[in-house]
Design an enzyme around this catalytic site. Sequence first.
Site, PDB file in Angstrom:
ATOM      1  N   TRP A 140     -12.128  -5.671  -1.544  1.00  0.00           N
ATOM      2  CA  TRP A 140     -11.243  -6.609  -1.125  1.00  0.00           C
ATOM      3  C   TRP A 140     -10.810  -7.981  -1.435  1.00  0.00           C
ATOM      4  CZ3 TRP A 140     -12.150  -1.363  -0.076  1.00  0.00           C
ATOM      5  CH2 TRP A 140     -11.073  -0.618   0.428  1.00  0.00           C
ATOM      6  N   GLU A 162      -1.786   9.215  -1.421  1.00  0.00           N
ATOM      7  CA  GLU A 162      -3.032   8.366  -1.053  1.00  0.00           C
ATOM      8  C   GLU A 162      -4.085   8.235  -0.662  1.00  0.00           C
ATOM      9  OE1 GLU A 162      -3.832   5.166   3.207  1.00  0.00           O
ATOM     10  OE2 GLU A 162      -2.526   6.919   3.363  1.00  0.00           O
ATOM     11  N   ASP A 197       0.841  -0.923  -0.172  1.00  0.00           N
ATOM     12  CA  ASP A 197      -0.399  -0.311   0.100  1.00  0.00           C
ATOM     13  C   ASP A 197       0.856   1.232  -0.011  1.00  0.00           C
ATOM     14  OD1 ASP A 197       0.811  -0.836   1.828  1.00  0.00           O
ATOM     15  OD2 ASP A 197      -0.938  -0.031   3.717  1.00  0.00           O
ATOM     16  N   ASP A 234      -6.723  -2.647  -2.977  1.00  0.00           N
ATOM     17  CA  ASP A 234      -5.774  -2.059  -3.189  1.00  0.00           C
ATOM     18  C   ASP A 234      -5.200  -2.212  -4.935  1.00  0.00           C
ATOM     19  OD1 ASP A 234      -5.796  -1.573  -0.595  1.00  0.00           O
ATOM     20  OD2 ASP A 234      -4.481   0.466  -0.596  1.00  0.00           O
ATOM     21  N   ARG A 263       5.564   4.203   4.894  1.00  0.00           N
ATOM     22  CA  ARG A 263       5.193   4.235   6.355  1.00  0.00           C
ATOM     23  C   ARG A 263       5.178   3.402   6.442  1.00  0.00           C
ATOM     24  NH1 ARG A 263      -0.695   5.987   4.847  1.00  0.00           N
ATOM     25  NH2 ARG A 263      -0.997   3.499   5.168  1.00  0.00           N
ATOM     26  N   GLU A 314       3.037   0.140   7.295  1.00  0.00           N
ATOM     27  CA  GLU A 314       2.020  -1.125   7.149  1.00  0.00           C
ATOM     28  C   GLU A 314       3.143  -1.553   5.732  1.00  0.00           C
ATOM     29  OE1 GLU A 314      -1.589  -0.483   5.597  1.00  0.00           O
ATOM     30  OE2 GLU A 314      -1.795   1.663   6.396  1.00  0.00           O
ATOM     31  N   HIS A 361       1.063   6.069  -3.439  1.00  0.00           N
ATOM     32  CA  HIS A 361      -0.290   4.935  -2.766  1.00  0.00           C
ATOM     33  C   HIS A 361      -1.048   5.299  -4.199  1.00  0.00           C
ATOM     34  CE1 HIS A 361      -2.536   3.231   0.665  1.00  0.00           C
ATOM     35  NE2 HIS A 361      -2.944   2.764  -0.374  1.00  0.00           N
TER      36      HIS A 361
END
Length: 462
Positions: A135, A337, A70, A83, A74, A76, A358
């Site tokens: 998702w 993002e 993603d 995504d 960061r 994550e 992102h």
Amino acid sequence: FQPHFTYHGFRYVELSSEGGTVELLDCVGMVANTALLETSRFHCSDAMVNQLRENILWGQRGNFFSVPTDCPQRNERMGWTGDAQVFCKTANYNMQAKSFFKKYLRDIRDAQLKDGAITDVAPIVSKMGAGHAAWGDAITIIPYITYLFSKDKSILTENYKAMKKWVAYCKSESIDYIRPSAGYGDWLSIHGLTPKDLMQTAFFAYSVLLTCKVAAILEKFEDVKLYSQEFDAIRKSYNDAFVSQDCRMPEDTQAGYVLSIAFDLVSEECKEKMAGYLVDDIRKNGNHLTTGFIGISYLLPVLTDMGYADIAYTLLLNRTYPSWGYSIENGATTIWERWNSYTKESGFGDVSMNSFNHYSLGSVGEWMMGYMGGIRVTEENAGFESVLLQPVPDPMGRITECEVSYDSIKGEITSRWQLRDGLAYFIFQIPDGVCGKAVLPDGSIYKITSGEHRFTCPLKLS
């Protein structure tokens, strides 16, 4: 400084020293990602749109690192399935991504829960969710789209069982084919929230439709009959639950209308009315989009297919908030993002979830290649065994020239158009041994064979 067990996405580097004089001899930024061959080129007469294309590419380079992450900088850096499916078509235009997605789909299958739910993140991360619209539907969308670009049936056969388990899970938790209100919705949308049960049901229908298409490709005809009936049943329930007599959707959100049209969930008559409502909402918002990153990949294709290419180009060319151009006007070199990752009025968004690299909102790249440039990919020409060239120039003449090329598995395909003196000029090039057709804005259709082809047609600018 080159660590072996981690990597960091960055744009700026600061070197400092506590005391003493330091002479900087050299500083080289090492680009680290999965080595994917770039397969397309894009250029048009608008510098901002060219920069957008570069931002999309850098977003993919920075995030395709074994899995589609993603964000690379960061905390994550996880393989979010929503995504990935949103960006899949753009990714396949940009780079030779089949092997990358085959590997990632194995991660998704490995993480699939016993009840058939697809996890929000793959490889699986503890305490993350599962079973959510857009998702979980990565298990149907990514194999189908990647097949369109490659015509490699193995990507379908490997995932077919998981696809069936996913749609069975969706049905098991539905009541009269309406899925419950859960999940993320049209994530990071602006001005209005699309009902989550609407989105859950819309994507349920779409996954059933894709599973039906895959069953047909794999010649599983009993399954084709089953899933065709299931799609019709979901479609009826969807209309009963969410579509009014005058074809309006709950909350009147752009995403609600876009998904209903894109997923073939309503009648042709309703599609026409919904497209009008969609345009009305865009105009009401000062000719701006309001969708989050789930609706955004379908927005410009739907507008163009429904006869509103002028509005699609307006959204592409906007430089005021919210738009792709607004981020570029404020210095973006990758995709943000959020539409409001930074605004002049409020500054930077919440640092707990605000990435400037992102790729999700970069899914507009598929429209830039397939509609603006005109190199289309459909089930009928999967693997580019035939070529469909159908460019849609800017009806208002704000962009006067565009050239795209794509390195298909059959060879390079090139499409170029130019607007001049009320005429549209086209130059197409297709590989040896390949045939196809060219569809021009005036509706004329030409059969074409390998080599270069030139066409001209009138284009009355609005």
